[in-house]
Design a protein around this motif. Structure first.
Motif, PDB file in Angstrom:
ATOM      1  N   ARG A  66       0.840  -1.191   0.000  1.00  0.00           N
ATOM      2  CA  ARG A  66       0.000   0.000   0.000  1.00  0.00           C
ATOM      3  C   ARG A  66       0.880   1.246   0.000  1.00  0.00           C
ATOM      4  O   ARG A  66       1.974   1.258   0.597  1.00  0.00           O
ATOM      5  CB  ARG A  66      -0.944   0.009   1.201  1.00  0.00           C
ATOM      6  N   PRO A  67       0.439   2.302  -0.674  1.00  0.00           N
ATOM      7  CA  PRO A  67       1.234   3.534  -0.680  1.00  0.00           C
ATOM      8  C   PRO A  67       1.188   4.227   0.672  1.00  0.00           C
ATOM      9  O   PRO A  67       0.299   3.970   1.495  1.00  0.00           O
ATOM     10  CB  PRO A  67       0.555   4.370  -1.772  1.00  0.00           C
ATOM     11  N   ALA A  68       2.133   5.119   0.899  1.00  0.00           N
ATOM     12  CA  ALA A  68       2.181   5.849   2.163  1.00  0.00           C
ATOM     13  C   ALA A  68       0.952   6.731   2.335  1.00  0.00           C
ATOM     14  O   ALA A  68       0.477   6.942   3.450  1.00  0.00           O
ATOM     15  CB  ALA A  68       3.450   6.703   2.224  1.00  0.00           C
ATOM     16  N   VAL A  69       0.420   7.238   1.213  1.00  0.00           N
ATOM     17  CA  VAL A  69      -0.783   8.071   1.225  1.00  0.00           C
ATOM     18  C   VAL A  69      -1.748   7.518   0.193  1.00  0.00           C
ATOM     19  O   VAL A  69      -1.353   7.215  -0.935  1.00  0.00           O
ATOM     20  CB  VAL A  69      -0.456   9.544   0.899  1.00  0.00           C
ATOM     21  N   GLY A  70      -3.013   7.359   0.551  1.00  0.00           N
ATOM     22  CA  GLY A  70      -4.000   6.880  -0.398  1.00  0.00           C
ATOM     23  C   GLY A  70      -4.071   5.370  -0.446  1.00  0.00           C
ATOM     24  O   GLY A  70      -3.768   4.679   0.524  1.00  0.00           O
ATOM     25  N   HIS A  71      -4.444   4.823  -1.623  1.00  0.00           N
ATOM     26  CA  HIS A  71      -4.619   3.381  -1.748  1.00  0.00           C
ATOM     27  C   HIS A  71      -4.406   2.922  -3.184  1.00  0.00           C
ATOM     28  O   HIS A  71      -4.474   3.715  -4.130  1.00  0.00           O
ATOM     29  CB  HIS A  71      -6.026   2.971  -1.281  1.00  0.00           C
ATOM     30  N   ASN A  72      -4.150   1.622  -3.347  1.00  0.00           N
ATOM     31  CA  ASN A  72      -4.111   0.972  -4.650  1.00  0.00           C
ATOM     32  C   ASN A  72      -5.475   0.357  -4.945  1.00  0.00           C
ATOM     33  O   ASN A  72      -6.275   0.121  -4.039  1.00  0.00           O
ATOM     34  CB  ASN A  72      -3.066  -0.141  -4.674  1.00  0.00           C
ATOM     35  N   CYS A  73      -5.724   0.039  -6.232  1.00  0.00           N
ATOM     36  CA  CYS A  73      -6.983  -0.626  -6.595  1.00  0.00           C
ATOM     37  C   CYS A  73      -6.965  -0.974  -8.082  1.00  0.00           C
ATOM     38  O   CYS A  73      -6.014  -0.673  -8.794  1.00  0.00           O
ATOM     39  CB  CYS A  73      -8.187   0.265  -6.279  1.00  0.00           C
ATOM     40  N   ASP A  74      -8.022  -1.641  -8.539  1.00  0.00           N
ATOM     41  CA  ASP A  74      -8.402  -1.755  -9.948  1.00  0.00           C
ATOM     42  C   ASP A  74      -7.309  -2.350 -10.842  1.00  0.00           C
ATOM     43  O   ASP A  74      -6.764  -1.684 -11.725  1.00  0.00           O
ATOM     44  CB  ASP A  74      -8.810  -0.384 -10.494  1.00  0.00           C
ATOM     45  N   VAL A  75      -7.033  -3.634 -10.633  1.00  0.00           N
ATOM     46  CA  VAL A  75      -5.999  -4.315 -11.425  1.00  0.00           C
ATOM     47  C   VAL A  75      -6.540  -4.758 -12.776  1.00  0.00           C
ATOM     48  O   VAL A  75      -7.724  -5.018 -12.949  1.00  0.00           O
ATOM     49  CB  VAL A  75      -5.454  -5.534 -10.651  1.00  0.00           C
ATOM     50  N   GLU A  76      -5.648  -4.851 -13.750  1.00  0.00           N
ATOM     51  CA  GLU A  76      -5.959  -5.377 -15.082  1.00  0.00           C
ATOM     52  C   GLU A  76      -4.756  -6.165 -15.576  1.00  0.00           C
ATOM     53  O   GLU A  76      -3.643  -5.636 -15.667  1.00  0.00           O
ATOM     54  CB  GLU A  76      -6.272  -4.228 -16.045  1.00  0.00           C
ATOM     55  N   LEU A  77      -4.974  -7.455 -15.873  1.00  0.00           N
ATOM     56  CA  LEU A  77      -3.892  -8.345 -16.307  1.00  0.00           C
ATOM     57  C   LEU A  77      -3.966  -8.544 -17.810  1.00  0.00           C
ATOM     58  O   LEU A  77      -5.021  -8.886 -18.353  1.00  0.00           O
ATOM     59  CB  LEU A  77      -4.019  -9.684 -15.587  1.00  0.00           C
ATOM     60  N   CYS A  78      -2.842  -8.332 -18.487  1.00  0.00           N
ATOM     61  CA  CYS A  78      -2.756  -8.468 -19.941  1.00  0.00           C
ATOM     62  C   CYS A  78      -1.553  -9.336 -20.302  1.00  0.00           C
ATOM     63  O   CYS A  78      -0.643  -9.525 -19.495  1.00  0.00           O
ATOM     64  CB  CYS A  78      -2.608  -7.108 -20.617  1.00  0.00           C
ATOM     65  N   TYR A  79      -1.545  -9.805 -21.556  1.00  0.00           N
ATOM     66  CA  TYR A  79      -0.400 -10.560 -22.066  1.00  0.00           C
ATOM     67  C   TYR A  79       0.085  -9.891 -23.340  1.00  0.00           C
ATOM     68  O   TYR A  79      -0.695  -9.641 -24.266  1.00  0.00           O
ATOM     69  CB  TYR A  79      -0.788 -12.002 -22.346  1.00  0.00           C
ATOM     70  N   GLU A  80       1.384  -9.591 -23.381  1.00  0.00           N
ATOM     71  CA  GLU A  80       2.009  -8.981 -24.549  1.00  0.00           C
ATOM     72  C   GLU A  80       2.688 -10.104 -25.354  1.00  0.00           C
ATOM     73  O   GLU A  80       3.718 -10.640 -24.928  1.00  0.00           O
ATOM     74  CB  GLU A  80       3.037  -7.936 -24.101  1.00  0.00           C
TER      75      GLU A  80
END
Length: 315
Positions: free
Chosen positions: A80-94
């Motif tokens: 988690r970041p020091a301020v705020g939050h993470n979210c909303d992942v998207e997995l792709c393949y190149e």
């Protein structure tokens, strides 16, 4: 009345915090396997609505039901970041680089947000994160990025812009950007034809059929005047050269009172085999009594879904 039947029980999706409460799935399928696994999923924990745990995580499976961490991985991939939050992942393949790409959103919950990227050739060792998009003036203007490679090899991203208001915004817009490499993104355009009358689109998922170039989208949307706790799941389709075709009926509503998903139906990830007439759909769901989150799996006939939706098309 929604078209699909809710999953009776949620899937067991392990999370790094031990709660096994997860949401926002993003699933890839490799028919011949990738590093020994056919299914790869990015997701985030969300125990009892606590956004402090929405950190990017990755799991693997051989059957799409039994999930575990890949060898060498200890979730979360990013703390988690020091301020705020993470979210909303998207997995792709190149495919050219033969690498997995995991995009996710970080918001400081004050005034800024970023889309960041992790990259891996083996699913065990991840490089990054690197910033690929930034909004210095709005917290929630690039939510739920959904990314697909286009027919010409370029990449397209769709996302929901809810400005600074976020989960209770009443003027959400689906926007899009194009990139040659999935790293540097062009100017945004607004997808005016991708809207749900009477509702606010929330977290979107898109898949392009490489055989037909048809785009398919599933997205939760909440009725005007409410917030994202009141989402149902909708479907849209875009044939080449045409506008998005949307429908008045939800494909999935919250379950009956007391069910694990009786309050909110959230972001979904799906695998569609149109010639084989098979649709697999993983979705996040919230229980009203305790705000617990889990993930369900629905398998159905795509032909039957389309037949029922066609009777009530939104003009």
């Amino acid at each position: 009345m929604a078209i699909l039947k809710n999953a009776i029980t949620p899937e067991l999706i392990p999370s790094y915090d031990g709660s096994n409460q997860t949401t926002h799935p993003s699933v890839l399928y490799f028919p011949d396997g990738f590093q020994g696994y056919e299914y790869w999923m990015a997701m985030t924990p969300y125990p009892f609505n606590d956004g402090g745990y929405e950190d990017p995580s990755v799991l693997v499976s051989r059957d799409g039901r039994s999930w575990q961490e890949p060898v060498g991985v200890t979730n979360p991939l990013v703390p988690r970041p020091a301020v705020g939050h993470n979210c909303d992942v998207e997995l792709c393949y190149e495919p050219k680089l033969k690498e997995l790409r995991l995009y996710y959103v970080e918001a400081d919950d004050i005034r800024r947000s970023w889309v960041k990227l992790l990259r891996s050739r083996d699913g065990s060792h991840w490089e990054g994160p690197q910033v690929v998009l930034e909004d210095p003036g709005q917290m929630y203007s690039i939510l739920s990025p959904a990314i697909q490679q286009r027919k010409d090899g370029s990449w397209q991203m769709w996302y929901v812009d809810s400005g600074n208001t976020g989960f209770e915004n009443q003027n959400n817009k689906v926007r899009s950007r194009i990139s040659l490499d999935g790293l540097l993104w062009g100017e945004e355009t607004t997808c005016n034809d991708l809207a749900q009358p009477g509702h606010q689109i929330w977290h979107i998922s898109v898949w392009r059929d490489p055989a037909t170039d048809v785009l398919h989208a599933f997205y939760p949307a909440y009725p005007d005047g409410t917030n994202c706790d009141y989402c149902s799941l909708f479907y849209a389709r875009k044939d080449p050269g045409q506008d998005w075709e949307t429908y008045s009926d939800a494909v999935l509503d919250p379950g009956p009172k007391g069910a694990w998903d009786d309050f909110c139906i959230y972001r979904a990830s799906f695998l569609l085999d149109e010639p084989g007439d098979k649709l697999k759909l993983w979705y996040g769901g919230k229980k009203k009594s305790d705000s617990s989150w889990n993930m369900g799996l629905v398998e159905t006939s795509y032909t039957d879904l389309r037949r029922q939706l066609r009777t009530k098309i939104v003009t």
